[in-house]
Design a protein around this motif. Structure first.
Motif, PDB file in Angstrom:
ATOM      1  N   ARG A   1       0.865  -1.186   0.000  1.00  0.00           N
ATOM      2  CA  ARG A   1       0.000   0.000   0.000  1.00  0.00           C
ATOM      3  C   ARG A   1       0.900   1.234   0.000  1.00  0.00           C
ATOM      4  O   ARG A   1       1.685   1.428   0.928  1.00  0.00           O
ATOM      5  CB  ARG A   1      -0.898  -0.031   1.235  1.00  0.00           C
ATOM      6  CG  ARG A   1      -1.915   1.078   1.355  1.00  0.00           C
ATOM      7  CD  ARG A   1      -2.711   0.878   2.642  1.00  0.00           C
ATOM      8  NE  ARG A   1      -3.790   1.853   2.761  1.00  0.00           N
ATOM      9  CZ  ARG A   1      -3.636   3.069   3.283  1.00  0.00           C
ATOM     10  NH1 ARG A   1      -2.436   3.456   3.721  1.00  0.00           N
ATOM     11  NH2 ARG A   1      -4.664   3.901   3.368  1.00  0.00           N
ATOM     12  N   GLU A   2       0.806   2.064  -1.044  1.00  0.00           N
ATOM     13  CA  GLU A   2       1.648   3.253  -1.161  1.00  0.00           C
ATOM     14  C   GLU A   2       0.796   4.518  -1.156  1.00  0.00           C
ATOM     15  O   GLU A   2       0.231   4.892  -2.198  1.00  0.00           O
ATOM     16  CB  GLU A   2       2.468   3.211  -2.455  1.00  0.00           C
ATOM     17  CG  GLU A   2       3.528   2.128  -2.518  1.00  0.00           C
ATOM     18  CD  GLU A   2       4.400   2.272  -3.756  1.00  0.00           C
ATOM     19  OE1 GLU A   2       4.995   3.354  -3.940  1.00  0.00           O
ATOM     20  OE2 GLU A   2       4.447   1.327  -4.559  1.00  0.00           O
ATOM     21  N   PRO A   3       0.697   5.225  -0.043  1.00  0.00           N
ATOM     22  CA  PRO A   3      -0.009   6.507  -0.034  1.00  0.00           C
ATOM     23  C   PRO A   3       0.850   7.568  -0.724  1.00  0.00           C
ATOM     24  O   PRO A   3       1.993   7.805  -0.331  1.00  0.00           O
ATOM     25  CB  PRO A   3      -0.167   6.812   1.463  1.00  0.00           C
ATOM     26  CG  PRO A   3       0.190   5.548   2.184  1.00  0.00           C
ATOM     27  CD  PRO A   3       1.135   4.821   1.306  1.00  0.00           C
ATOM     28  N   LEU A   4       0.313   8.207  -1.751  1.00  0.00           N
ATOM     29  CA  LEU A   4       1.062   9.199  -2.525  1.00  0.00           C
ATOM     30  C   LEU A   4       0.476  10.599  -2.403  1.00  0.00           C
ATOM     31  O   LEU A   4       0.797  11.477  -3.194  1.00  0.00           O
ATOM     32  CB  LEU A   4       1.104   8.778  -4.000  1.00  0.00           C
ATOM     33  CG  LEU A   4       1.721   7.400  -4.268  1.00  0.00           C
ATOM     34  CD1 LEU A   4       1.619   7.062  -5.748  1.00  0.00           C
ATOM     35  CD2 LEU A   4       3.175   7.350  -3.807  1.00  0.00           C
ATOM     36  N   GLY A   5      -0.376  10.806  -1.414  1.00  0.00           N
ATOM     37  CA  GLY A   5      -0.963  12.113  -1.225  1.00  0.00           C
ATOM     38  C   GLY A   5      -2.220  12.294  -2.029  1.00  0.00           C
ATOM     39  O   GLY A   5      -3.340  12.195  -1.508  1.00  0.00           O
ATOM     40  N   GLU A   6      -2.070  12.532  -3.321  1.00  0.00           N
ATOM     41  CA  GLU A   6      -3.238  12.757  -4.173  1.00  0.00           C
ATOM     42  C   GLU A   6      -3.899  11.468  -4.615  1.00  0.00           C
ATOM     43  O   GLU A   6      -4.988  11.481  -5.190  1.00  0.00           O
ATOM     44  CB  GLU A   6      -2.841  13.590  -5.406  1.00  0.00           C
ATOM     45  CG  GLU A   6      -2.163  12.826  -6.539  1.00  0.00           C
ATOM     46  CD  GLU A   6      -0.689  12.519  -6.282  1.00  0.00           C
ATOM     47  OE1 GLU A   6      -0.035  11.960  -7.183  1.00  0.00           O
ATOM     48  OE2 GLU A   6      -0.198  12.867  -5.189  1.00  0.00           O
ATOM     49  N   GLN A   7      -3.244  10.341  -4.348  1.00  0.00           N
ATOM     50  CA  GLN A   7      -3.813   9.049  -4.714  1.00  0.00           C
ATOM     51  C   GLN A   7      -3.199   7.960  -3.844  1.00  0.00           C
ATOM     52  O   GLN A   7      -2.192   8.186  -3.158  1.00  0.00           O
ATOM     53  CB  GLN A   7      -3.563   8.740  -6.190  1.00  0.00           C
ATOM     54  CG  GLN A   7      -2.083   8.602  -6.517  1.00  0.00           C
ATOM     55  CD  GLN A   7      -1.799   8.539  -7.991  1.00  0.00           C
ATOM     56  OE1 GLN A   7      -2.607   8.924  -8.804  1.00  0.00           O
ATOM     57  NE2 GLN A   7      -0.629   8.055  -8.352  1.00  0.00           N
TER      58      GLN A   7
END
Length: 379
Positions: free
Chosen positions: A309-315
């Motif tokens: 799971r990679e939280p990238l801010g805008e997605q």
């Protein structure tokens, strides 16, 4: 007319073909971006256009004139290099005008006017008396671009000019370069390995690999309708998901059959040439959709396990396993999905692709170029 035409352009270094028979047309006043991985021949192609390398074979025409054997000073081009190439003991103004009086008929007053105009355009008027060591990276890059501007060439050539800048400054300079091109309308060839630069700057983008042109198209067309598997896997961040399937004929039409899913191919039911072929199925991460609970009985939805799971801010980017393969999925950033969860997915029906695994050529796009796919629903 400042068109550029490359015909069967070839450059060999001993037995290595750095550029291998390139055919490419750059339109008058166009901003063409050449993109590809390291070693694909993009910088060599630019240096051939500039006259800094001699072609092994083929022709180069600028404005309809064959310049294949002409020296650089006779090609009416200006080039901006990756490393700026500024003289450390000279001021910004001196760097911008170095050599102009010896190779042009401009008077000192005319050269000063050109420097003033270029500096105003680039916002570096107050920096003209400084030497490079007193300038930031972005300011040095502006001076290097200004050196090209003062010559008012027919063609600008830019070789990865932003690669030495930090991420924030690159974004700012991209916007500045785009604005500058709109103001000047000078034919421009821009080389980069950064696909974000390619997609945001280019009127068209030429993708190179192994010294050959893979596809030339406007950015969105390149993204939506890749000509082959290399372009599909290179353009996009993250890249298009590519997994093996076998196409099977079912009562409802053709289906892309994978060990983790069986998905119908819209409008593919009449293409009998695809039946029973092992192909590569392509779908972009934003076109893999989270399916609602009501979709569990639908043939189109399937289960996948979240491994990263990679939280990238805008997605939120999810890495999911289906059988022995992985799918990357882009979803809204605050979706309640955790590593280890089993989720149900489906595909956007209009954004599916099939490629021949042997040749790499695209043989099926769910949407046609005449009728582009509808926007992907938010997840």
């Amino acid at each position: 007319m400042s068109t550029i035409t490359l015909t069967d352009l070839t450059k060999h270094y001993d037995s290595i073909a750095a550029v291998d028979g390139i055919d490419l047309d750059v339109l008058d006043e166009e901003f063409l971006v050449v993109v590809g991985p390291s070693g694909c021949g993009k910088s060599t192609t630019l240096r051939l256009i500039a006259g800094l390398e001699d072609a092994t074979a083929g022709t180069i025409r600028i404005g309809g004139t064959d310049v294949t054997d002409s020296p650089p000073e006779d090609r009416d081009i200006a080039m901006v290099f990756q490393n700026y190439a500024l003289y450390p003991h000279m001021t910004a103004a001196e760097n911008m005008t170095f050599g102009m009086q010896s190779v042009t008929d401009y008077s000192s007053a005319e050269i000063e006017d050109r420097v003033a105009d270029a500096a105003a355009t680039l916002g570096i008027t107050e920096l003209l008396d400084r030497t490079p060591d007193a300038l930031s990276g972005g300011e040095r890059q502006r001076v290097a671009i200004g050196r090209a501007l003062v010559r008012e060439p027919s063609v600008f050539l830019l070789d990865e000019p932003l690669s030495n800048l930090d991420a924030k400054l690159r974004v700012h300079m991209r916007a500045e370069l785009s604005k500058l091109h709109r103001e000047l309308d000078t034919t421009t060839v821009y080389v980069t390995h950064d696909q974000t630069e390619a997609m945001t700057l280019g009127d068209r983008v030429a993708v190179l690999n192994d010294g050959t042109v893979q596809q030339v198209a406007p950015p969105q067309q390149l993204y939506d309708f890749p000509a082959n598997q290399f372009v599909a896997g290179f353009i996009g961040e993250p890249a298009m998901n590519l997994v093996p399937v076998r196409v099977r004929d079912r009562p409802r039409g053709l289906v892309a059959d994978h060990e983790g899913f069986a998905h119908p191919l819209p409008d593919g039911g009449s293409n009998s040439a695809l039946v029973d072929r092992r192909l590569t199925f392509g779908v972009r991460p934003e076109d893999v959709l989270l399916a609602g609970r009501s979709a569990t009985g639908h043939e189109e939805s399937f289960e996948a396990r979240v491994t990263v799971r990679e939280p990238l801010g805008e997605q939120l980017l999810l890495h999911c396993t289906i059988g022995d393969d992985e799918l990357q999925v882009k979803v809204q950033p605050r979706r309640d999905v955790s590593t280890g969860d089993t989720i149900r997915l489906c595909f956007d029906q209009q954004r599916l692709h099939l490629f021949d695994p042997e040749t790499g050529d695209a043989i099926y796009h769910a949407a046609s170029e005449d009728q582009p796919a509808k926007p992907t629903p938010s997840q």
